[in-house]
Write an enzyme that holds these catalytic residues in place. Structure first.
Site, PDB file in Angstrom:
ATOM      1  N   SER A   1      33.567  28.843 -46.736  1.00 50.55           N
ATOM      2  CA  SER A   1      32.512  27.862 -46.477  1.00 50.55           C
ATOM      3  C   SER A   1      32.599  27.353 -45.032  1.00 50.55           C
ATOM      4  CB  SER A   1      32.634  26.723 -47.498  1.00 50.55           C
ATOM      5  OG  SER A   1      31.478  25.943 -47.515  1.00 50.55           O
TER       6      SER A   1
ATOM      7  N   ASP B   1      26.410  32.703 -55.231  1.00 48.31           N
ATOM      8  CA  ASP B   1      26.372  31.650 -54.207  1.00 48.31           C
ATOM      9  C   ASP B   1      24.952  31.513 -53.666  1.00 48.31           C
ATOM     10  OD1 ASP B   1      26.782  29.978 -52.004  1.00 48.31           O
ATOM     11  OD2 ASP B   1      28.619  30.989 -51.378  1.00 48.31           O
TER      12      ASP B   1
ATOM     13  N   HIS C   1      29.126  29.079 -55.184  1.00 50.93           N
ATOM     14  CA  HIS C   1      29.807  28.926 -53.896  1.00 50.93           C
ATOM     15  C   HIS C   1      31.288  28.552 -54.057  1.00 50.93           C
ATOM     16  CE1 HIS C   1      30.325  28.110 -49.702  1.00 50.93           C
ATOM     17  NE2 HIS C   1      30.620  26.846 -49.925  1.00 50.93           N
TER      18      HIS C   1
END
Lengths: 372, 372
Positions: free
Chosen positions: A151, A314, A347
């Site tokens: 991320s 995601d 995610h």
């Protein structure tokens, strides 16, 4: 740093590094800044076994476990795991702009002894990486064995690979991108506005007063939606309500709402609202090619061998983004492996799916990422 | 109804229907309520050519064009289009709880002459449909040729098919579901909280005072994200910024942010914040099986022939939900056609992709939805 953060076990084990004066990507200067960091494992005498872990939005330096206190990437860091602390020297620093020890908007401005608040300069992903570079150099490490993160952490990995191409053997960006998407910016816009709209926020001057907890709670609720998947929420919460005699009132609540509110309140206990604003902005501005020419052109700079891990569920960082970048690199003759997790977790799978990540990352690091 | 709504052309052509006293799904009573509706085309003497259009969250009765003022579903309603006004008599009513003429939280409570505000009873999708049922009966129509709608409109279509199975030949739910998802509820939770957090909201007592525009603007921004797709935003806005000398300030803005803010402000001009709260809640509570047994069991009630249209890029109402329901119905021997749009437009494709919708809906209506 905000007084609201309680003393935790990692305060005992974390180290401080006083940064040199920095010229930021904006051209502004930042002086008297500090990075807080932790290390796991031992640096060997050749100093070639160091792995830098970059944390995500609300992470901190406590990536691995210490004294029984689990780190946020405990599943990947430790003896026998992919980031094997018997072999590697793992470093993780709280990002510049953060609120877990490193200098950020909640820190005291040395010029006037008051918290920076919104007077803190914008720090970019590139600035975070510059700060980490100085830290790594201060440890007398000339070349990292790997830089890894998911991320916002993966954004830092991309900046590392492009900005300091000779400083690493391998780089491993997970569930991330080299340039932030319009949809990602959109979600961040709503989250930031949720904080701005909280009257307690007071243009960032809330230190020592009422914390803008409604605003940060709301921003976090939105985050938690984007970090998971439709299927996961459906499986876990579905349409079930918190028991109530009469569901036909505005106050009735679904289980998923209770969960989101709980997550929002939890973050309010440990995170600074201004830091949240600044880190979201750093994500928005993330573009490895900013000021450097075209995106494709900038990828030419990369020298290290890469492992990119996308997540099929995601929707904040769709796997296709990483795949596109991997293919661009491959077309340039760069060594890069792309792998995609099949998971319901969305995610946040990079914080959950340790079995497959240990396998892929472990295998990749085993032979230094060599594919040829 | 809110005084903030300007007089528009449709005020001239729209009709009012005074509802009988209603017992709502909650058991509460609603008296002196009105539905505002419009019609397009002519009811034939057999009264068997009526099509009821159900609108989505921020829609209104002005579905087709009148006097040159385009309706929100103009692309589908009119001579030669799927809802051919030379053949069909198209009816569209503003939903109960809305703010475009029908009774909602901005209406005057006849008991005390003041706006209901949060004293308005919760209305469900089922309640909206009950009100529409009375309207249809008042027009002396015993059986609709079709009930059609997308998103929240499609929720109404499902309730119609289950609640009044003998009242229609066909039903056409688009980009919707028979029971709202946990993720949908999550987004609505954030949107509602954005309004609650606006100090101007004042627990709903803002009529004649300051409108909670920051809250509704923020709720709408979030909505606009969920109505589109990652790919569309990427293609349309990408990483481009609103021109500014120094992008490294908190106030710098990406083009997509400017767009979202514009959309938020636009809705504030025409929609009531309390209505927004109530309609989101009606979506959350939407479950055709509530109080009726299992979801699968309840589908047994359906008698009409269905056309379900999913959208492949819709992440608010994933196509898989409609497909699952279509398959459940098929397994029961019900006549249902499932089709899926391939489009970049995301959820809002039902307001955009008229070419394919005209083809599919037109073809389906042509033979009364008969598949056998």
């Amino acid at each position: 740093m905000s007084e609201r953060m309680a003393v935790r076990i990692e305060d005992v084990v974390r180290k401080e590094y006083k940064l040199p004066d920095l010229v930021l990507q904006s051209g502004r200067e930042l002086t008297d800044a500090t990075l807080v960091y932790e290390t796991f494992g031992t640096l060997n005498s050749a100093k070639d076994n160091a792995i830098l872990v970059c944390h995500a939005l609300t992470g901190d330096s406590h990536a691995g476990s210490t004294a029984g206190y689990p780190g946020w990437w405990d599943g990947l860091i430790g003896p026998g795991k992919a980031l094997d602390t018997n072999r590697y020297f793992v470093i993780c620093a709280n990002v510049l702009g953060g609120c877990s020890g490193s200098t950020g908007p909640g820190s005291i401005n040395p010029l006037d002894g008051r918290p920076y608040g919104m007077r803190f300069p914008i720090v970019t992903i590139r600035d975070m990486v510059q700060a980490q570079y100085h830290l790594v150099k201060s440890l007398e490490i000339d070349r990292l064995y790997a830089v890894i993160g998911g991320s916002m952490g993966g954004m830092q990995v991309f900046e590392w690979a492009v900005t300091y191409p000779e400083m690493m053997e391998t780089y491993i960006p997970i569930a991330t991108c080299g340039r932030f998407s319009a949809m990602g910016i959109s979600f961040n816009n709503v989250a930031r506005q949720a904080i701005y709209n909280d009257p307690a926020w007071c243009n960032g001057n809330y230190y020592g007063r009422t914390f803008p907890q409604k605003g940060l709670n709301l921003a976090r609720r939105l985050g938690m939606i984007t970090y998971r998947s439709f299927e996961l929420y459906e499986e876990r919460f579905g349409h079930s309500m918190v028991p109530i005699d009469d569901p036909f009132v505005m106050e009735s609540e679904f289980q998923v709402e209770k969960y989101l509110n709980y997550q929002g309140d939890k973050l309010v206990q440990r995170f600074d609202a201004n830091s949240y604003l600044y880190l979201l902005k750093s994500m928005d501005l993330h573009d490895v090619s900013r000021g450097r020419g075209s995106y494709s052109h900038v990828l030419d700079r990369i020298n290290a061998r890469g492992l990119m891990i996308g997540i099929d569920s995601d929707f904040l960082f769709p796997a296709g983004e990483l795949l596109d970048t991997a293919e661009l690199l491959r077309a340039k003759g760069k060594e890069v492996v792309y792998r995609e997790m099949k998971t319901i977790h969305g995610h946040d799978a990079f914080l959950i799916e340790f079995e497959i990540m240990n396998e892929w990352v472990g295998e990749f690091l085993e032979n230094g990422g060599k594919t040829k």
